[in-house]
Design a protein around this motif. Structure first.
Motif, PDB file in Angstrom:
ATOM      1  N   GLN A  10       0.838  -1.197   0.000  1.00 23.38           N
ATOM      2  CA  GLN A  10       0.000   0.000   0.000  1.00 23.38           C
ATOM      3  C   GLN A  10       0.873   1.248   0.000  1.00 23.38           C
ATOM      4  OE1 GLN A  10      -2.006   0.589   3.837  1.00 23.38           O
ATOM      5  NE2 GLN A  10      -0.834  -1.145   4.637  1.00 23.38           N
ATOM      6  N   ASN A  11       0.241   2.394  -0.117  1.00 19.08           N
ATOM      7  CA  ASN A  11       0.893   3.691   0.033  1.00 19.08           C
ATOM      8  C   ASN A  11       1.913   3.996  -1.064  1.00 19.08           C
ATOM      9  OD1 ASN A  11       0.998   6.122   1.477  1.00 19.08           O
ATOM     10  ND2 ASN A  11       2.933   5.533   2.423  1.00 19.08           N
TER      11      ASN A  11
ATOM     12  N   GLN B  91       0.626   5.090  -4.179  1.00 23.03           N
ATOM     13  CA  GLN B  91      -0.249   5.622  -5.215  1.00 23.03           C
ATOM     14  C   GLN B  91       0.452   6.670  -6.074  1.00 23.03           C
ATOM     15  OE1 GLN B  91      -1.025   5.266  -2.041  1.00 23.03           O
ATOM     16  NE2 GLN B  91      -2.857   3.969  -1.929  1.00 23.03           N
ATOM     17  N   ALA B  92       1.258   7.522  -5.449  1.00 19.74           N
ATOM     18  CA  ALA B  92       1.926   8.578  -6.223  1.00 19.74           C
ATOM     19  C   ALA B  92       2.896   7.982  -7.230  1.00 19.74           C
ATOM     20  CB  ALA B  92       2.654   9.534  -5.273  1.00 19.74           C
ATOM     21  N   GLN B  93       3.671   6.976  -6.799  1.00 21.34           N
ATOM     22  CA  GLN B  93       4.625   6.347  -7.710  1.00 21.34           C
ATOM     23  C   GLN B  93       3.906   5.606  -8.838  1.00 21.34           C
ATOM     24  OE1 GLN B  93       4.703   6.236  -4.419  1.00 21.34           O
ATOM     25  NE2 GLN B  93       6.799   6.566  -3.645  1.00 21.34           N
ATOM     26  N   LEU B  94       2.802   4.935  -8.491  1.00 23.92           N
ATOM     27  CA  LEU B  94       2.036   4.235  -9.521  1.00 23.92           C
ATOM     28  C   LEU B  94       1.475   5.213 -10.545  1.00 23.92           C
ATOM     29  CD1 LEU B  94       0.161   1.555  -7.409  1.00 23.92           C
ATOM     30  CD2 LEU B  94       1.811   1.120  -9.238  1.00 23.92           C
ATOM     31  N   ALA B  95       0.967   6.342 -10.082  1.00 25.91           N
ATOM     32  CA  ALA B  95       0.430   7.345 -11.004  1.00 25.91           C
ATOM     33  C   ALA B  95       1.533   7.866 -11.923  1.00 25.91           C
ATOM     34  CB  ALA B  95      -0.208   8.487 -10.220  1.00 25.91           C
TER      35      ALA B  95
ATOM     36  N   LYS C  88       2.582  -4.488  -8.488  1.00 28.18           N
ATOM     37  CA  LYS C  88       1.350  -3.724  -8.325  1.00 28.18           C
ATOM     38  C   LYS C  88       0.926  -3.113  -9.658  1.00 28.18           C
ATOM     39  CE  LYS C  88      -2.005  -1.718  -6.088  1.00 28.18           C
ATOM     40  NZ  LYS C  88      -3.182  -2.526  -5.703  1.00 28.18           N
TER      41      LYS C  88
ATOM     42  N   ASP D  73      -2.583  -3.993 -11.610  1.00 30.45           N
ATOM     43  CA  ASP D  73      -3.584  -2.962 -11.904  1.00 30.45           C
ATOM     44  C   ASP D  73      -3.718  -2.644 -13.387  1.00 30.45           C
ATOM     45  OD1 ASP D  73      -2.990  -0.882  -8.930  1.00 30.45           O
ATOM     46  OD2 ASP D  73      -3.979  -2.815  -9.209  1.00 30.45           O
TER      47      ASP D  73
ATOM     48  N   GLN E  34       2.880   1.566   7.587  1.00 30.32           N
ATOM     49  CA  GLN E  34       2.980   0.502   6.595  1.00 30.32           C
ATOM     50  C   GLN E  34       3.890  -0.625   7.096  1.00 30.32           C
ATOM     51  OE1 GLN E  34       3.287   3.881   5.668  1.00 30.32           O
ATOM     52  NE2 GLN E  34       1.088   3.759   5.229  1.00 30.32           N
TER      53      GLN E  34
END
Length: 653
Positions: free
Chosen positions: A8-9, A11-15, A49, A53, A165
């Motif tokens: 988790q946590n 999201q910024a890197q995934l975006a 991840k 996704d 985390q």
């Protein structure tokens, strides 16, 4: 693999990754990102991840590798190309040709490539797919400045886990109730682990395995070891090491002494270095796998991450040299047995070598252990152990003779040449010059090969000089066949191979005379084999009628040697075609085609199908197409000859 449940946590890197990896109109792709961050920060989970996704955007496949766990890039490409329908025996032997094929089949396709634990820019570039809507995610170990400097690649920075985390990860592994029962100790453990996933996972494994060990007591154990504010992995590995039994520790030490990195280590190599019976050895390996210190790659093959290997080496301390010497001795001794099995009676060793009973086992062992043998040779070179360097060069000869790993053959044998010179050993020097010349010949570096063969002809005992003369004659013959030489080269090849036969007869006669004074069956067999081989090679440059008679004469002595039997049948089929005996030629060549399927001889396989096109004119188109599929990756000069023949027959290219 899917990401771990508690991931988790990010999201910024995934975006950021999604934005970068989407193909743009001004860039045909593949798009690339490199994930960087501190050791243990969870970098390897981010690609999982992303794939979980967004993997549907890459319908032609997801291709993942951890380079520390692989033998080399060659192995990775063989596995990945299998997804596109290529079996190992359909693939070219050279890395350059595999890279070309990989890029060809992925051009225009949407594939996702994940390269984890990348250690070099060259490895990453070799695994890049062709142009198209593909995505490449690189997770390096250390800096890959060269990759960033030479190629456009976006950095995505991952920071260590936060406290929340980290506690979530720990709770997932050991249970929330246990975590809630000791919140202060759990928080201290997270602090000691630097909020990094790697040491937390090792710590969690220890706690999970021992449900009666209090988190506070485990923390106290770590602190007694002098853990600094910023914890390295070593104390965590120390804790795992402390829970090993004595047998497992011995095996762990030996694994740390194994030369090289990024290797699959054979259990047999470690068995040669530790005083354990088979059951105790098996139990020790199982315990190390269970402790997450090593990973199983096959029934008897294991990988050991570089950082763990460094820890194991530190624990081995004064035993390191002893274990390393025993492991290297195993590769030398068993390797020589394999080499004797595949290329018997070469006459380069003064000692009796017992061959294996099964040539397939010998070839499989050499193929699987070649990276470890090279690593052992590099370590021996660094230590100034010239005898071992030369021995390991000789060990790899039967594998390299079949065209495997030509670049590594050259690099390794260059060490062999230097080692033989340092020993002032003319026989070894002559052999190393010849093997190096053969490596250059495989790379079609004709002038360099000729220089090495001529250097070998100038020194050493008569058998070594004769081998070099024979090798030079064969190289000039091949150079002429491929259109890179002249009639002068062809004439010189015939002269050299004729002289080589005369030398082989002299060596045989000398051996026969010596035998009467001092019986030596090994020397006699070596001289006999040399004589038969010389007759075979001379037959390849003789007129068809003479050649057919000679090839039939020499085939019998090679019934136990698959590689040479295949080569003889190839030449016999060619010469029968030249005589117009097409039916007999087809029988011989079809026999060779059946045998070559298991022999790891890709060039010969392509040439057999090329020859069958002349022996079976009605099927020429099919045979030439099959030959071209084999030869166009790695054997461009041979492939050009196939294309020329198709043009002569009016067949479409």
């Amino acid at each position: 693999d899917p990401p771990v449940e508690h991931y988790q946590n990010f999201q910024a890197q995934l975006a950021e990754m999604v934005g970068e990896l989407q193909p743009g109109s001004d860039e045909p792709g593949p798009r690339r990102v490199m994930i960087v961050g501190e050791l243990g920060s969870g970098k390897s989970e981010l690609p999982r991840k992303f794939a979980d996704d967004h993997g549907r955007a890459y319908p032609r496949g997801h291709f993942c590798t951890r380079m520390i766990a692989e033998i080399d890039v060659h192995q990775v490409l063989v596995r990945w190309l299998g997804y596109f329908g290529y079996s190992p025996d359909q693939l070219p032997p050279s890395l350059e040709a595999l890279i070309m094929l990989w890029r060809t089949v992925t051009t225009g396709e949407a594939v996702l490539v994940v390269i984890d634990d990348a250690l070099s820019a060259d490895d990453v570039l070799a695994l890049m797919p062709g142009r198209g809507p593909s995505a490449v995610i690189v997770v390096p170990i250390g800096a890959l400045d060269e990759l960033e400097n030479r190629h456009s690649i976006r950095r995505v920075h991952v920071t260590p886990l936060g406290e929340a985390q980290s506690l979530a990860l720990l709770g997932h592994r050991i249970g929330g109730d246990r975590l809630d029962g000791e919140p202060a100790a759990a928080a201290r453990l997270v602090e000691l682990c630097g909020e990094s996933a790697a040491p937390l996972n090792v710590a969690a494994r220890i706690l999970f395995k021992d449900p009666y060990l209090a988190i506070a007591e485990f923390v106290a154990q770590l602190e007694r070891r002098g853990v600094l504010r910023r914890l390295s992995l070593s104390p965590i590995f120390d804790a795992a090491y402390d829970r090993l039994d004595d047998h497992s520790r011995v095996v762990y030490h030996a694994l740390g002494a194994h030369p090289g990195s990024r290797l699959v280590i054979a259990k047999q190599a470690i068995a040669a270095a530790v005083p354990l019976d088979q059951d105790d050895l098996d139990d020790a390996f199982d315990a190390l796998v269970d402790a997450n210190l090593i990973g199983r790659e096959s029934a008897n093959g294991y990988r050991m991450p570089v950082l763990v290997a460094m820890h194991a080496a530190a624990q081995a301390a004064d035993q390191l040299a002893t274990f390393g010497a025993a492991i290297t001795a195993y590769y030398c001794q068993y390797g020589l047995r394999c080499a004797e099995t595949l290329t018997p009676n070469r006459g380069w060793s003064d000692s009796k070598i017992e061959p294996l009973a099964d040539a397939r086992i010998a070839l499989t062992w050499l193929d699987a252990n070649e990276p470890a043998i090279v690593a052992a040779a590099l370590a021996a070179d660094e230590a100034g152990d010239h005898h071992t360097v030369v021995t390991l060069c000789l060990v790899t000869w039967p594998l390299y003779l079949r065209g495997a790993h030509p670049q590594r053959m050259v690099e390794l044998t260059e060490l062999g040449v230097r080692a033989a010179k340092a020993r002032n050993d003319e026989q070894a020097s002559s052999l190393m010059y010849t093997q190096l010349g053969f490596g250059y010949r495989q790379q079609r570096r004709w002038a360099a090969a000729q220089a090495e063969f001529e250097a070998a002809m100038a020194i050493g005992p008569l058998p070594a000089r004769a081998s070099a003369m024979e090798a030079l004659g064969l190289m000039l013959r091949e150079k002429h066949e491929l259109g890179a030489g002249t009639e002068t080269d062809a004439a010189k090849a015939r002269t050299l191979l004729t002289e080589n036969l005369a030398l082989a007869e002299q060596i045989f006669d000398d051996c026969e005379r010596a035998l009467a004074r001092n019986p030596d069956d090994d020397a006699t067999r070596a001289a006999t084999r040399r004589l038969v081989m010389a007759r075979f090679h001379l037959a390849t440059v003789q007129e068809p009628a003479v050649a057919v008679a000679e090839l039939l004469r020499v085939r019998g002595p090679f019934d136990g040697e698959q590689a040479n039997r295949i080569k003889i049948d190839l030449w016999l089929g060619r010469k029968l075609v030249d005589l117009g005996n097409l039916r007999e030629a087809a029988d011989v060549l079809n026999r060779a085609a059946r045998d070559v399927e298991t022999a790891k001889m890709r060039r010969e396989e392509g040439l057999i199908w090329r020859a069958l096109a002349d022996a079976e004119p009605a099927s020429a188109g099919t045979h030439l197409a099959r030959a071209l599929r084999i030869l166009e990756f790695g054997y461009q000069a041979d492939a050009a000859g196939v294309r020329a023949r198709k043009t002569e027959l009016g067949l479409p290219d």
